[in-house]
Design an enzyme around this catalytic site. Structure first.
Site, PDB file in Angstrom:
ATOM      1  N   GLY A 319       0.827  -1.203   0.000  1.00 13.49           N
ATOM      2  CA  GLY A 319       0.000   0.000   0.000  1.00 13.49           C
ATOM      3  C   GLY A 319       0.856   1.244   0.000  1.00 13.49           C
ATOM      4  N   GLY A 322       0.384   8.937   2.761  1.00 16.45           N
ATOM      5  CA  GLY A 322       1.090  10.197   2.781  1.00 16.45           C
ATOM      6  C   GLY A 322       2.485  10.094   3.357  1.00 16.45           C
ATOM      7  N   ASP A 436      -4.200  10.437  16.026  1.00 17.85           N
ATOM      8  CA  ASP A 436      -4.541  10.158  14.626  1.00 17.85           C
ATOM      9  C   ASP A 436      -5.270   8.824  14.507  1.00 17.85           C
ATOM     10  OD1 ASP A 436      -4.695  10.820  11.965  1.00 17.85           O
ATOM     11  OD2 ASP A 436      -2.718  10.010  11.437  1.00 17.85           O
TER      12      ASP A 436
END
Length: 622
Positions: A319, A322, A436
């Site tokens: 995968g 960012g 997060d």
């Protein structure tokens, strides 16, 4: 700017000093000085001077001497008698001191050629031809070679010493003119005689050595002030010399300025590269120093070569986000791992330190295990246990995944995530705030056990700190607690993670995104508000064909999520309370106040938000 002004002022001062020196020089040489005399030279005046004349008379570079009533010029380590000075033609005729008129056995003491004057600014040869003295082993019949009848050995044949023959050749020589077994002994210029011929007629006229010697005794002419025409007056020539001198100096100044500017640009370029490298090297050094100082870190430190071997040259890509890319790797033991390669342009040293420092300290069933890391200057990587089922994101939204999880599985996952966050908040010797929490950062192993991951934005605080200080908001829009970017709501604390978990729990319960601008009704755009209204009115939420037990689980997840996303942090439960509510009976849960989309007050200041647009769930659904 200031340094440039100093340099310009320095060069201006230099030009002024040069001009002042030139003016003083011109004034000195224009002062009246009586001519000096020596022997038959009674017109020794500027630029010439005799040794011992007043300092303001003549030029030091044109100094002559008077020896035995004869004027002497020292030139290129040689000594020459001055026979005549012609100021009108700007010439001086000299002869080698070893040559005496009417004595053909006298030979020159010094060799002199055109090459001696190549770098001289005082004198140049004028209308001269070379006389070459040759030494040959055998007699030479060539007409170019003139017999030296005056040399030792006498007679009418060529002079010889110990079997050697001496000749002179007048004029420029070619390689073909030099006879075999002959060497050049000396060269001397003479005033070009009318009998010297070149080309095809050269050598057709019989010339004696006596005639050549007379020409050598006459001498040769040198010009001085050769840079101006002969018919110019001394004053014009002097002005021309001053102008030439000024142009030379100014050219040197311009070249100096250009060189200084070029050097300055080069220095600035090198300095910027140095600062850039030092800044990055300093960051890398800080990372390495930190990792070396942490004795309680469990992960293994790998080299970048090890990372390449594990991933087989980064062959299997799992995968991308960012932060960089994730590749599948294999340990020597045969266990699969996930290796995250941090992007150089996006990841910074502090994020890397956060990740290693937090996840490297703990070991919990619901926190992904950090096996190792790599930090080799700008190359950084993190080695995790392999999560074969990927992230939770692709399972929450049925249209984005191939595997549909049951309500029971989704409930078990939510409970595992809550336990993992609770462990971070109060299960360690230090409080870890994740900042997060979102579906993308919840990884699932082969048994769909959830694991918290991506601690790049995490912060460590003492367990007794209820309020933490942040200089900028951090997290992903849609999951960020409002106190992170709205003022006067409340201080930032572990309740920010509670809010993020509540938004995640709401999406898991509804199998849809919290914000959907394409909803059928405007009331459904913000899902938490809509589901709250549905529950308050006693209306059932459409969830497909599920059992009553599963419907109770979903209802419990929704009520807990509504408590977690309260606008005021003090109204939210702690994560330990959240775990207790999820494990308890849904009938014992009370409905919280209706959650607001935004507070009444507007933001009073902007904050930097650490987010990646590719990770915004509400934008990706639009």
């Amino acid at each position: 700017m200031f340094g440039g002004k100093i340099i310009l002022a320095g060069y201006t001062t230099l030009v002024v000093l040069v001009l002042f020196s030139v003016i003083c020089y011109a004034w000195k040489i224009l002062q009246h000085c009586d001519p000096s005399s020596c022997g038959n030279n009674d017109n020794i005046t500027h630029p010439f001077r005799l040794k011992g004349d007043p300092k303001n008379c003549g030029d030091k570079g044109y100094e002559l001497e008077c020896e035995n009533n004869r004027t002497v010029l020292h030139l290129f380590s040689g000594k020459y008698y001055v026979e005549e000075i012609n100021h009108h033609k700007k010439t001086i005729r000299v002869v080698d001191v070893g040559i005496h008129k009417d004595d053909c056995s006298s030979l020159p003491l010094h060799s002199l050629t055109y090459y001696n004057f190549s770098n001289s600014y005082q004198y140049r040869l004028r209308h001269a031809s070379p006389v070459v003295f040759m030494n040959c082993e055998n007699p030479v019949p060539s007409p170019l070679y003139i017999d030296n009848i005056c040399s030792k050995g006498g007679g009418n044949s060529s002079g010889s010493v110990k079997g050697q023959y001496l000749y002179v050749v007048v004029g420029d020589l070619k390689v073909s003119d030099v006879a075999d077994l002959c060497t050049v002994e000396m060269m001397l210029p003479i005033a070009q005689p009318p009998w010297l011929m070149s080309g095809e007629n050269r050598g057709n006229i019989s010339i004696s050595f006596l005639g050549v010697h007379n020409d050598m005794a006459y001498g040769f002419e040198l010009c001085y002030y050769c840079f101006c025409p002969a018919n110019w007056s001394f004053f014009y020539c002097l002005m021309w010399r001053i102008a030439y001198y000024l142009i030379s100096v100014l050219s040197l100044i311009v070249l100096g300025l250009a060189g200084r500017a070029l050097f300055g640009l080069l220095f600035m370029f090198v300095f910027l590269i140095y600062k850039f490298r030092r800044r990055h090297l300093s960051m890398f050094d800080n990372i390495e120093d930190f990792l070396r100082s942490q004795n309680n870190l469990m992960p293994i430190m790998y080299s970048y070569l090890d990372i390449k071997k594990m991933t087989k040259g980064f062959k299997d890509k799992l995968g991308e986000g960012g932060y960089g890319c994730v590749y599948k790797g294999m340990l020597r033991s045969g266990h699969p791992v996930g290796i995250k390669i941090l992007d150089k342009s996006k990841a910074n040293g502090q994020d890397f330190i956060n990740e290693v420092a937090t996840i490297g300290r703990i070991h919990h069933v619901n926190v992904v295990r950090l096996i190792g890391y790599c930090v080799q200057r700008s190359k950084r990587a993190l080695v995790y246990e392999f999560m074969p089922n990927g992230s939770l994101e692709k399972y929450i939204f049925s249209q984005e995944g191939n595997v549909n999880l049951s309500c029971m599985q989704m409930y078990e996952i939510s409970l595992g995530v809550a336990r993992g966050i609770d462990y971070l908040h109060r299960g360690c010797d230090i409080q870890i705030l994740h900042f997060d929490i979102k579906p993308h950062n919840i990884l699932l192993d082969e048994n769909f056990t959830p694991k918290l991951s991506d601690f790049g934005l995490a912060k460590l605080y003492p367990t007794n700190d209820s309020i933490v200080s942040l200089t900028a908001a951090r997290g992903t829009m849609g999951y960020m607690a409002p106190e992170l970017f709205y003022k006067n709501i409340g201080g930032v604390s572990y309740k920010a993670d509670v809010y993020s978990f509540g938004m995640l729990l709401m999406e898991m319960a509804g199998r849809r995104r919290n914000l959907n601008v394409f909803a059928d009704h405007t009331s459904q755009i913000y899902f938490p508000s809509w589901v709250y209204d549905q529950s308050r009115e006693g209306m059932e939420i459409e969830m497909g064909q599920i059992t009553e037990e599963e419907r109770a689980m979903v209802k419990k997840m929704i009520i807990v999520a509504l408590w977690c996303i309260q606008m005021n942090p003090s109204d939210r439960p702690s994560m330990s309370k959240v775990v207790e509510m999820l494990e308890g009976n849904v009938e014992l849960l009370q409905m919280p106040p209706k959650p607001s989309l935004c507070p009444q007050e507007m933001p009073v200041e902007d904050h930097e938000i650490n987010m990646d647009l590719a990770e915004l769930p509400m934008l990706s659904s639009m």
